[in-house]
Design a protein around this motif. Structure first.
Motif, mmCIF file in Angstrom:
data_model
loop_
_atom_site.group_PDB
_atom_site.id
_atom_site.type_symbol
_atom_site.label_atom_id
_atom_site.label_comp_id
_atom_site.label_asym_id
_atom_site.label_seq_id
_atom_site.Cartn_x
_atom_site.Cartn_y
_atom_site.Cartn_z
ATOM 1 N N ASN A 74 0.816 -1.216 0.000
ATOM 2 C CA ASN A 74 0.000 0.000 0.000
ATOM 3 C C ASN A 74 0.850 1.265 0.000
ATOM 4 O O ASN A 74 0.292 2.365 0.004
ATOM 5 C CB ASN A 74 -0.934 0.006 1.212
ATOM 6 N N ASN A 75 2.178 1.096 -0.004
ATOM 7 C CA ASN A 75 3.089 2.247 0.007
ATOM 8 C C ASN A 75 2.647 3.249 1.082
ATOM 9 O O ASN A 75 2.518 4.452 0.852
ATOM 10 C CB ASN A 75 3.118 2.916 -1.369
ATOM 11 N N LEU A 76 2.413 2.696 2.270
ATOM 12 C CA LEU A 76 1.761 3.428 3.353
ATOM 13 C C LEU A 76 2.422 4.766 3.658
ATOM 14 O O LEU A 76 1.784 5.822 3.615
ATOM 15 C CB LEU A 76 1.734 2.569 4.618
ATOM 16 N N TYR A 77 3.707 4.728 3.970
ATOM 17 C CA TYR A 77 4.352 5.941 4.464
ATOM 18 C C TYR A 77 4.376 7.045 3.414
ATOM 19 O O TYR A 77 4.077 8.204 3.706
ATOM 20 C CB TYR A 77 5.761 5.629 4.955
ATOM 21 N N ALA A 78 4.721 6.694 2.180
ATOM 22 C CA ALA A 78 4.802 7.724 1.140
ATOM 23 C C ALA A 78 3.457 8.393 0.931
ATOM 24 O O ALA A 78 3.370 9.624 0.802
ATOM 25 C CB ALA A 78 5.303 7.102 -0.163
ATOM 26 N N ASN A 79 2.385 7.607 0.911
ATOM 27 C CA ASN A 79 1.067 8.185 0.661
ATOM 28 C C ASN A 79 0.566 9.021 1.837
ATOM 29 O O ASN A 79 -0.002 10.103 1.653
ATOM 30 C CB ASN A 79 0.072 7.076 0.315
ATOM 31 N N VAL A 80 0.769 8.522 3.052
ATOM 32 C CA VAL A 80 0.342 9.297 4.220
ATOM 33 C C VAL A 80 1.123 10.602 4.299
ATOM 34 O O VAL A 80 0.550 11.682 4.533
ATOM 35 C CB VAL A 80 0.516 8.485 5.509
ATOM 36 N N LEU A 81 2.432 10.518 4.105
ATOM 37 C CA LEU A 81 3.248 11.719 4.256
ATOM 38 C C LEU A 81 3.011 12.727 3.147
ATOM 39 O O LEU A 81 3.098 13.935 3.381
ATOM 40 C CB LEU A 81 4.728 11.343 4.335
ATOM 41 N N ALA A 82 2.683 12.251 1.948
ATOM 42 C CA ALA A 82 2.366 13.190 0.869
ATOM 43 C C ALA A 82 1.122 14.002 1.220
ATOM 44 O O ALA A 82 1.088 15.226 1.059
ATOM 45 C CB ALA A 82 2.165 12.439 -0.444
ATOM 46 N N SER A 83 0.082 13.322 1.703
ATOM 47 C CA SER A 83 -1.145 14.021 2.091
ATOM 48 C C SER A 83 -0.926 14.911 3.310
ATOM 49 O O SER A 83 -1.452 16.030 3.392
ATOM 50 C CB SER A 83 -2.266 13.008 2.383
ATOM 51 N N ALA A 84 -0.160 14.406 4.267
ATOM 52 C CA ALA A 84 0.091 15.188 5.478
ATOM 53 C C ALA A 84 0.917 16.430 5.169
ATOM 54 O O ALA A 84 0.712 17.494 5.770
ATOM 55 C CB ALA A 84 0.790 14.326 6.521
ATOM 56 N N GLU A 85 1.848 16.307 4.230
ATOM 57 C CA GLU A 85 2.634 17.473 3.825
ATOM 58 C C GLU A 85 1.741 18.525 3.183
ATOM 59 O O GLU A 85 1.850 19.723 3.470
ATOM 60 C CB GLU A 85 3.731 17.031 2.853
ATOM 61 N N ARG A 86 0.853 18.061 2.307
ATOM 62 C CA ARG A 86 -0.076 19.017 1.698
ATOM 63 C C ARG A 86 -0.958 19.663 2.758
ATOM 64 O O ARG A 86 -1.227 20.869 2.723
ATOM 65 C CB ARG A 86 -0.934 18.310 0.643
ATOM 66 N N ALA A 87 -1.422 18.877 3.722
ATOM 67 C CA ALA A 87 -2.280 19.429 4.772
ATOM 68 C C ALA A 87 -1.520 20.402 5.656
ATOM 69 O O ALA A 87 -2.109 21.353 6.185
ATOM 70 C CB ALA A 87 -2.878 18.297 5.609
ATOM 71 N N TRP A 88 -0.224 20.167 5.853
ATOM 72 C CA TRP A 88 0.557 21.119 6.643
ATOM 73 C C TRP A 88 0.794 22.402 5.865
ATOM 74 O O TRP A 88 0.589 23.502 6.370
ATOM 75 C CB TRP A 88 1.897 20.503 7.062
ATOM 76 N N CYS A 89 1.220 22.257 4.612
ATOM 77 C CA CYS A 89 1.572 23.434 3.819
ATOM 78 C C CYS A 89 0.342 24.173 3.302
ATOM 79 O O CYS A 89 0.406 25.374 3.040
ATOM 80 C CB CYS A 89 2.431 23.024 2.627
ATOM 81 N N GLY A 90 -0.775 23.451 3.131
ATOM 82 C CA GLY A 90 -1.913 24.060 2.471
ATOM 83 C C GLY A 90 -1.632 24.200 0.984
ATOM 84 O O GLY A 90 -0.643 23.690 0.451
ATOM 85 N N GLY A 91 -2.511 24.901 0.297
ATOM 86 C CA GLY A 91 -2.294 25.137 -1.123
ATOM 87 C C GLY A 91 -2.702 23.958 -1.980
ATOM 88 O O GLY A 91 -3.603 23.198 -1.652
ATOM 89 N N GLY A 92 -1.978 23.766 -3.069
ATOM 90 C CA GLY A 92 -2.358 22.803 -4.096
ATOM 91 C C GLY A 92 -3.069 23.555 -5.204
ATOM 92 O O GLY A 92 -4.015 24.304 -4.956
ATOM 93 N N GLU A 93 -2.621 23.358 -6.434
ATOM 94 C CA GLU A 93 -3.163 24.158 -7.533
ATOM 95 C C GLU A 93 -4.570 23.745 -7.942
ATOM 96 O O GLU A 93 -5.341 24.538 -8.458
ATOM 97 C CB GLU A 93 -2.220 24.069 -8.738
ATOM 98 N N GLN A 94 -4.913 22.476 -7.737
ATOM 99 C CA GLN A 94 -6.236 22.007 -8.123
ATOM 100 C C GLN A 94 -6.566 20.742 -7.328
ATOM 101 O O GLN A 94 -5.679 20.119 -6.765
ATOM 102 C CB GLN A 94 -6.288 21.715 -9.620
ATOM 103 N N TYR A 95 -7.853 20.427 -7.286
ATOM 104 C CA TYR A 95 -8.279 19.199 -6.617
ATOM 105 C C TYR A 95 -8.021 18.033 -7.547
ATOM 106 O O TYR A 95 -8.082 18.162 -8.766
ATOM 107 C CB TYR A 95 -9.762 19.306 -6.261
ATOM 108 N N ILE A 96 -7.747 16.865 -6.987
ATOM 109 C CA ILE A 96 -7.244 15.754 -7.788
ATOM 110 C C ILE A 96 -8.187 15.349 -8.911
ATOM 111 O O ILE A 96 -7.753 14.940 -9.987
ATOM 112 C CB ILE A 96 -6.907 14.552 -6.883
ATOM 113 N N GLU A 97 -9.492 15.483 -8.737
ATOM 114 C CA GLU A 97 -10.421 15.081 -9.788
ATOM 115 C C GLU A 97 -10.406 16.045 -10.968
ATOM 116 O O GLU A 97 -10.960 15.758 -12.027
ATOM 117 C CB GLU A 97 -11.836 14.981 -9.223
ATOM 118 N N GLN A 98 -9.740 17.172 -10.798
ATOM 119 C CA GLN A 98 -9.662 18.153 -11.868
ATOM 120 C C GLN A 98 -8.385 18.013 -12.693
ATOM 121 O O GLN A 98 -8.010 18.919 -13.429
ATOM 122 C CB GLN A 98 -9.752 19.567 -11.279
ATOM 123 N N GLY A 99 -7.711 16.890 -12.546
ATOM 124 C CA GLY A 99 -6.541 16.642 -13.365
ATOM 125 C C GLY A 99 -5.250 16.498 -12.610
ATOM 126 O O GLY A 99 -4.194 16.293 -13.211
#
Length: 330
Positions: free
Chosen positions: A281-306
């Motif tokens: 499940n590539n647990l750590y990489a996936n959790v940390l990627a989401s947690a990093e985004r949640a810490w930093c905020g931002g993101g250019e678009q929501y995932i369903e938008q491309g």
């Protein structure tokens, strides 16, 4: 703050902390991961290892999905038949004692991680029906669930929330309200899934967990975004950059109506060992990627938008290499 201090010390060789001024804060207050131990048992030793490591990256919530169709994993003193071998169809006989749960909750709290226990009701409850001989929504089942919820609250004294599920089956607002009243009387708040097959009310749901494209945040009720964070639903290696790129529920920062995100590991497939569950499940990489985004905020678009596509250049491409872009970071 402590984890930032530890990283500064490590970056300086472990002997001193460089003189500096840090201004940092999380974009979203809730950053977590979930294990479905009802389907596939995860040992206490493994959970402790994950908690200790996740805390170093400012992950602050562990959602423990303790009951499923395959097995009921939480000891209930009033009803020992729930954790009997004969009530389980997968990893029979493996469950957690109440003492183990208290110790794990304390271990997590020492590291800044809040534990949210879940007893799913009235769906995902075949194990309950095998053990008790009737459904949760029956008069007997309702009374037994009230006893169970009181034991759950005693078992997890530090938990601010008790998750009662409510998804993927016929459910009435009256049933959920009856269960929520027990939790509220115990001084705790209630999490439910979203969507569920009745109108969600703030009287029985203090927080909702968005679990599919039909899940929609509701004004006045904080939401946890898990809509595209079910790791068993995507390529856990190829889609990693897309997960990091994505904003959280279309927004660049949290609010009273949007708490954050949880990465859910459902363990739908029975794998030989818990190590396989973590690796495949590539647990750590996936959790940390989401947690990093949640810490930093931002993101250019929501995932369903491309956002599933890799970045084509610019700030997203530069940040994706080390998952360290944006304000603050690890």
């Amino acid at each position: 703050a402590m984890q930032t201090r530890v990283k500064l010390r490590e970056g300086a060789g472990g002997r001193r902390i460089p003189c500096c001024e840090i201004t940092d804060w999380p974009g979203f207050k809730l950053r977590g991961w979930m294990h479905d131990v009802g389907r596939s048992f995860i040992s206490i030793d493994e959970l402790r290892r994950e908690i200790a490591l996740m805390a170093r990256f400012k992950v602050n919530t562990f959602h423990w999905h303790l009951t499923e169709n395959q097995a009921w994993r939480l000891q209930v003193r009033a009803f020992p038949q729930l954790t009997a071998d004969t009530s389980m169809t997968r990893f029979a006989g493996q469950y957690y004692t109440q003492q183990q749960c208290r110790e794990l909750e304390a271990f997590a709290a020492e590291r800044g991680i809040t534990l949210i226990p879940e007893v799913d009701m009235p769906g995902h409850s075949a194990a309950f029906e095998r053990a008790m001989g009737h459904p949760m929504t029956s008069p007997e089942g309702r009374e037994e669930l009230k006893v169970i919820l009181r034991e759950v609250m005693e078992t997890f004294p530090l938990a601010p929330y008790i998750h009662i599920g409510g998804d993927e089956t016929a459910v009435t607002a009256e049933f959920l309200q009856e269960m929520a009243d027990v939790v509220h009387a115990g001084g705790k708040r209630v999490v439910t899934w979203n969507p569920i097959r009745t109108a969600i009310s703030p009287t029985f749901s203090d927080m909702t967990q968005l679990w599919s494209t039909a899940g929609r945040a509701l004004p006045g009720i904080p939401a946890i975004d898990c809509r595209y964070n079910y790791v068993n639903h995507f390529d856990v290696f190829a889609d990693l950059v897309g997960i990091w790129k994505s904003s959280i529920y279309y927004r660049k920062e949290g609010s009273a109506d949007l708490a954050g995100t949880i990465t859910a590991v459902w363990n739908d497939r029975k794998l030989p060992t818990e190590a396989d569950i973590i690796r495949q499940n590539n647990l750590y990489a996936n959790v940390l990627a989401s947690a990093e985004r949640a810490w930093c905020g931002g993101g250019e678009q929501y995932i369903e938008q491309g956002a599933i596509r890799g970045p084509d250049g610019g700030a997203e491409e530069e940040g994706a290499g080390g998952l360290g872009g944006g304000r603050g970071g690890y």
